[in-house]
Design an enzyme around this catalytic site. Sequence first.
Site, PDB file in Angstrom:
ATOM      1  N   GLY A 184     -38.506  26.012 -10.053  1.00  0.00           N
ATOM      2  CA  GLY A 184     -37.949  26.149 -11.227  1.00  0.00           C
ATOM      3  C   GLY A 184     -37.325  27.501 -11.586  1.00  0.00           C
ATOM      4  O   GLY A 184     -37.255  28.325 -10.573  1.00  0.00           O
ATOM      5  N   ASN A 211     -37.590  18.587 -12.876  1.00  0.00           N
ATOM      6  CA  ASN A 211     -36.707  19.479 -13.491  1.00  0.00           C
ATOM      7  C   ASN A 211     -36.147  20.640 -12.584  1.00  0.00           C
ATOM      8  O   ASN A 211     -35.705  21.631 -13.206  1.00  0.00           O
ATOM      9  CB  ASN A 211     -37.264  19.972 -14.872  1.00  0.00           C
ATOM     10  CG  ASN A 211     -36.401  20.510 -15.808  1.00  0.00           C
ATOM     11  OD1 ASN A 211     -34.963  20.272 -15.699  1.00  0.00           O
ATOM     12  ND2 ASN A 211     -36.810  21.394 -16.854  1.00  0.00           N
ATOM     13  N   LEU A 270     -48.522  17.040 -10.182  1.00  0.00           N
ATOM     14  CA  LEU A 270     -49.951  17.553 -10.435  1.00  0.00           C
ATOM     15  C   LEU A 270     -50.708  16.749 -11.002  1.00  0.00           C
ATOM     16  O   LEU A 270     -51.956  16.805 -11.316  1.00  0.00           O
ATOM     17  CB  LEU A 270     -49.849  18.850 -10.971  1.00  0.00           C
ATOM     18  CG  LEU A 270     -49.359  20.026  -9.928  1.00  0.00           C
ATOM     19  CD1 LEU A 270     -48.843  21.175 -10.708  1.00  0.00           C
ATOM     20  CD2 LEU A 270     -50.172  20.525  -8.976  1.00  0.00           C
ATOM     21  N   LYS A 285     -41.166  21.969 -20.933  1.00  0.00           N
ATOM     22  CA  LYS A 285     -41.179  22.992 -21.672  1.00  0.00           C
ATOM     23  C   LYS A 285     -40.088  22.822 -22.768  1.00  0.00           C
ATOM     24  O   LYS A 285     -39.749  23.757 -23.444  1.00  0.00           O
ATOM     25  CB  LYS A 285     -40.729  24.303 -20.703  1.00  0.00           C
ATOM     26  CG  LYS A 285     -39.411  23.994 -19.983  1.00  0.00           C
ATOM     27  CD  LYS A 285     -38.917  25.222 -19.369  1.00  0.00           C
ATOM     28  CE  LYS A 285     -37.534  25.323 -18.742  1.00  0.00           C
ATOM     29  NZ  LYS A 285     -36.854  26.216 -18.035  1.00  0.00           N
ATOM     30  N   SER A 338     -46.794  31.838 -23.495  1.00  0.00           N
ATOM     31  CA  SER A 338     -45.603  32.077 -24.369  1.00  0.00           C
ATOM     32  C   SER A 338     -46.028  32.797 -25.604  1.00  0.00           C
ATOM     33  O   SER A 338     -46.884  32.563 -26.078  1.00  0.00           O
ATOM     34  CB  SER A 338     -44.877  30.731 -24.783  1.00  0.00           C
ATOM     35  OG  SER A 338     -44.084  30.701 -25.585  1.00  0.00           O
ATOM     36  N   TYR A 397     -45.660  21.362 -27.498  1.00  0.00           N
ATOM     37  CA  TYR A 397     -45.210  22.286 -26.392  1.00  0.00           C
ATOM     38  C   TYR A 397     -46.047  23.539 -26.495  1.00  0.00           C
ATOM     39  O   TYR A 397     -46.713  24.017 -25.824  1.00  0.00           O
ATOM     40  CB  TYR A 397     -43.665  22.577 -26.269  1.00  0.00           C
ATOM     41  CG  TYR A 397     -43.676  23.689 -25.353  1.00  0.00           C
ATOM     42  CD1 TYR A 397     -43.848  23.865 -24.110  1.00  0.00           C
ATOM     43  CD2 TYR A 397     -43.325  25.062 -26.031  1.00  0.00           C
ATOM     44  CE1 TYR A 397     -43.708  24.866 -22.974  1.00  0.00           C
ATOM     45  CE2 TYR A 397     -43.082  26.094 -25.235  1.00  0.00           C
ATOM     46  CZ  TYR A 397     -43.221  26.100 -24.079  1.00  0.00           C
ATOM     47  OH  TYR A 397     -43.452  27.194 -23.187  1.00  0.00           O
ATOM     48  N   LYS A 446     -49.547  25.620 -24.806  1.00  0.00           N
ATOM     49  CA  LYS A 446     -49.869  26.858 -24.462  1.00  0.00           C
ATOM     50  C   LYS A 446     -50.969  27.356 -24.856  1.00  0.00           C
ATOM     51  O   LYS A 446     -51.870  28.045 -24.402  1.00  0.00           O
ATOM     52  CB  LYS A 446     -48.534  27.856 -24.427  1.00  0.00           C
ATOM     53  CG  LYS A 446     -47.376  27.381 -23.925  1.00  0.00           C
ATOM     54  CD  LYS A 446     -47.549  27.293 -22.302  1.00  0.00           C
ATOM     55  CE  LYS A 446     -46.609  26.784 -21.503  1.00  0.00           C
ATOM     56  NZ  LYS A 446     -46.806  26.676 -19.979  1.00  0.00           N
ATOM     57  N   TYR A 475     -44.829  34.985 -22.249  1.00  0.00           N
ATOM     58  CA  TYR A 475     -43.275  35.510 -22.080  1.00  0.00           C
ATOM     59  C   TYR A 475     -42.728  35.412 -23.378  1.00  0.00           C
ATOM     60  O   TYR A 475     -42.749  34.496 -24.209  1.00  0.00           O
ATOM     61  CB  TYR A 475     -42.710  34.382 -21.100  1.00  0.00           C
ATOM     62  CG  TYR A 475     -43.138  34.138 -19.961  1.00  0.00           C
ATOM     63  CD1 TYR A 475     -43.924  34.752 -19.197  1.00  0.00           C
ATOM     64  CD2 TYR A 475     -42.811  32.861 -19.496  1.00  0.00           C
ATOM     65  CE1 TYR A 475     -44.734  34.411 -18.016  1.00  0.00           C
ATOM     66  CE2 TYR A 475     -43.363  32.419 -18.286  1.00  0.00           C
ATOM     67  CZ  TYR A 475     -44.342  33.203 -17.577  1.00  0.00           C
ATOM     68  OH  TYR A 475     -44.902  32.655 -16.212  1.00  0.00           O
ATOM     69  N   ASN A 485     -38.433  36.095 -24.390  1.00  0.00           N
ATOM     70  CA  ASN A 485     -37.253  35.231 -23.928  1.00  0.00           C
ATOM     71  C   ASN A 485     -36.713  35.433 -22.571  1.00  0.00           C
ATOM     72  O   ASN A 485     -35.854  36.173 -22.399  1.00  0.00           O
ATOM     73  CB  ASN A 485     -36.190  35.132 -24.967  1.00  0.00           C
ATOM     74  CG  ASN A 485     -36.934  34.400 -26.185  1.00  0.00           C
ATOM     75  OD1 ASN A 485     -37.948  35.068 -26.784  1.00  0.00           O
ATOM     76  ND2 ASN A 485     -36.102  33.517 -26.719  1.00  0.00           N
ATOM     77  N   ARG A 489     -31.575  26.844 -37.708  1.00  0.00           N
ATOM     78  CA  ARG A 489     -32.128  25.778 -37.046  1.00  0.00           C
ATOM     79  C   ARG A 489     -33.635  25.585 -37.491  1.00  0.00           C
ATOM     80  O   ARG A 489     -34.357  26.577 -37.476  1.00  0.00           O
ATOM     81  CB  ARG A 489     -31.914  26.053 -35.490  1.00  0.00           C
ATOM     82  CG  ARG A 489     -32.786  25.102 -34.600  1.00  0.00           C
ATOM     83  CD  ARG A 489     -32.522  25.615 -33.148  1.00  0.00           C
ATOM     84  NE  ARG A 489     -33.333  26.558 -32.599  1.00  0.00           N
ATOM     85  CZ  ARG A 489     -33.385  27.311 -31.384  1.00  0.00           C
ATOM     86  NH1 ARG A 489     -32.698  26.638 -30.236  1.00  0.00           N
ATOM     87  NH2 ARG A 489     -34.100  28.150 -31.035  1.00  0.00           N
TER      88      ARG A 489
HETATM   89  C1  WQD Z   1     -33.030  32.343 -29.028  1.00  0.00           C
HETATM   90  C2  WQD Z   1     -32.197  32.500 -30.474  1.00  0.00           C
HETATM   91  C3  WQD Z   1     -31.840  30.713 -32.089  1.00  0.00           C
HETATM   92  C4  WQD Z   1     -29.271  28.716 -29.429  1.00  0.00           C
HETATM   93  C5  WQD Z   1     -37.577  29.888 -26.770  1.00  0.00           C
HETATM   94  C6  WQD Z   1     -38.341  28.539 -26.500  1.00  0.00           C
HETATM   95  C7  WQD Z   1     -39.884  28.996 -26.816  1.00  0.00           C
HETATM   96  C8  WQD Z   1     -40.271  30.117 -26.024  1.00  0.00           C
HETATM   97  C9  WQD Z   1     -39.449  31.365 -26.425  1.00  0.00           C
HETATM   98  C10 WQD Z   1     -41.312  29.513 -24.035  1.00  0.00           C
HETATM   99  C11 WQD Z   1     -32.688  31.799 -31.734  1.00  0.00           C
HETATM  100  C12 WQD Z   1     -30.522  31.259 -31.410  1.00  0.00           C
HETATM  101  C13 WQD Z   1     -29.920  29.228 -29.909  1.00  0.00           C
HETATM  102  C14 WQD Z   1     -28.072  28.098 -29.671  1.00  0.00           C
HETATM  103  C15 WQD Z   1     -28.399  29.876 -31.374  1.00  0.00           C
HETATM  104  N1  WQD Z   1     -40.378  30.159 -24.795  1.00  0.00           N
HETATM  105  N2  WQD Z   1     -29.488  30.092 -30.832  1.00  0.00           N
HETATM  106  N3  WQD Z   1     -27.394  29.037 -30.888  1.00  0.00           N
HETATM  107  O1  WQD Z   1     -36.035  29.562 -30.136  1.00  0.00           O
HETATM  108  O2  WQD Z   1     -36.687  32.216 -29.173  1.00  0.00           O
HETATM  109  O3  WQD Z   1     -37.585  29.758 -28.123  1.00  0.00           O
HETATM  110  O4  WQD Z   1     -38.113  30.941 -26.095  1.00  0.00           O
HETATM  111  O5  WQD Z   1     -42.387  29.224 -24.195  1.00  0.00           O
HETATM  112  O6  WQD Z   1     -40.667  27.865 -26.502  1.00  0.00           O
HETATM  113  O7  WQD Z   1     -37.950  27.521 -26.994  1.00  0.00           O
HETATM  114  O8  WQD Z   1     -35.120  30.684 -27.865  1.00  0.00           O
HETATM  115  O9  WQD Z   1     -32.926  30.422 -26.772  1.00  0.00           O
HETATM  116  O10 WQD Z   1     -33.495  28.520 -27.983  1.00  0.00           O
HETATM  117  O11 WQD Z   1     -33.097  30.807 -29.085  1.00  0.00           O
HETATM  118  O12 WQD Z   1     -28.033  30.627 -32.560  1.00  0.00           O
HETATM  119  O13 WQD Z   1     -27.370  27.350 -29.574  1.00  0.00           O
HETATM  120  O14 WQD Z   1     -30.757  32.186 -30.372  1.00  0.00           O
HETATM  121  O15 WQD Z   1     -31.736  30.466 -33.345  1.00  0.00           O
HETATM  122  O16 WQD Z   1     -32.579  32.925 -32.674  1.00  0.00           O
HETATM  123  P1  WQD Z   1     -36.213  30.561 -28.807  1.00  0.00           P
HETATM  124  P2  WQD Z   1     -33.752  30.207 -27.796  1.00  0.00           P
END
Ligand code: WQD
Length: 341
Positions: free
Chosen positions: A11, A36, A60, A86, A126, A151, A155, A179, A181, A297
């Site tokens: 991955g 994936n 697994l 995820k 996360s 999800y 975690k 983590y 982003n 969103r």
């Molecule tokens: C980032 C920013 C959106 C898409 C992800 C995982 C979460 C965790 C952390 C693992 C936000 C904005 C996004 C788009 C946009 N990871 N955006 N237009 O929401 O922080 O969470 O990372 O565990 O589970 O989902 O990341 O990349 O989706 O969004 O404006 O088309 O970008 O609103 O502010 P997020 P993301």
Amino acid sequence: MDKILVTGGLGFIGSHTVVELQKEGYEVVIIDDLSNSSISVLDGILSISGKKPLFEKLDLKDKVGVEAFFAKHSDIKGVIHFAASKAVGESVKEPLLYYENNISTLVYILKELKKLPEASFIFSSSCTVYGQADELPITENAPVKQAESPYGNTKQIGEEIISDTCKVTPSLKAIALRYFNPVGAHASVNIGELPIGVPQNLVPFITQTAIGLREELSVFGDDYPTSDGTCIRDYIHVVDLANAHVVALGRLLNNKNKANYETFNLGTGTGSTVLEVVKSFEKVSGKKLNYKIVGRREGDIISAYADTTKANDELGWKTKLSLDDAMSSAWNWEQKVRGNK
Ligand code: WQD
């Protein structure tokens, strides 16, 4: 050199971590079910490190298969456990799939590790465990908030399972890495992120828009209480993140840990707004990005970025790469994947 199992090693974060482990001389065995990911990632890893890791295609959830794997590889010293589902949205629609995929598999692996004379375990957690934290930057002591999605809950539950197990298993040492982003790709662009279908995450959506696969990026909301009204996140280069896994593993293998279960935030410590990420992309690519502001969103928090003090001081790890580095590598990767480079 120690043999390390990397689950989900084909991955996005897993493959980058395999490369960094190989660089340090570890012998790596990958388990991946290819649900994936693509088997071609093995070639990407080989082209960077010159070493093909051992690979076993295994789901697994197959408890007997997991037992057989550990019987065969009884010399495993550590496990870095990435394999998990995820997608936040999918988890809301299919909670049982997520609980089965992410929880039962963790239990099966820990059961095997309990049998070993000594084992080190690194868990992919996360920053979602914090939800919208009351104080920024977010330290490891910030309270874990009610999960927003199944999800996120997997975690939180995963961390509890590991912590409970460590309490009664002196031979097991574990670290949960939270983590922020993860973005970007290896500088060689032989490995990177391969999202299936329409990307939900910001950076792959940006690069796919720029390459012409998507018409425009929707920026979700510009009325948040931030400098430009868009949400703030802590975007960490995947290679920095991968390195943190190697450092965390070394801490456990060399008995440098202070408790047999520890947690660390992995972020840069700097928050960036969505529009700052877009600007960084435009700067490094020289391309104007087609985007429009749309409504918020559902489920998005306003702002999250890491306090990196514990990771810096305790792990002795620091990020080296910038947001521009991440955007530039993500863009190079996108062009390579689409055959434009
Ligand atoms: C980032 C920013 C959106 C898409 C992800 C995982 C979460 C965790 C952390 C693992 C936000 C904005 C996004 C788009 C946009 N990871 N955006 N237009 O929401 O922080 O969470 O990372 O565990 O589970 O989902 O990341 O990349 O989706 O969004 O404006 O088309 O970008 O609103 O502010 P997020 P993301």
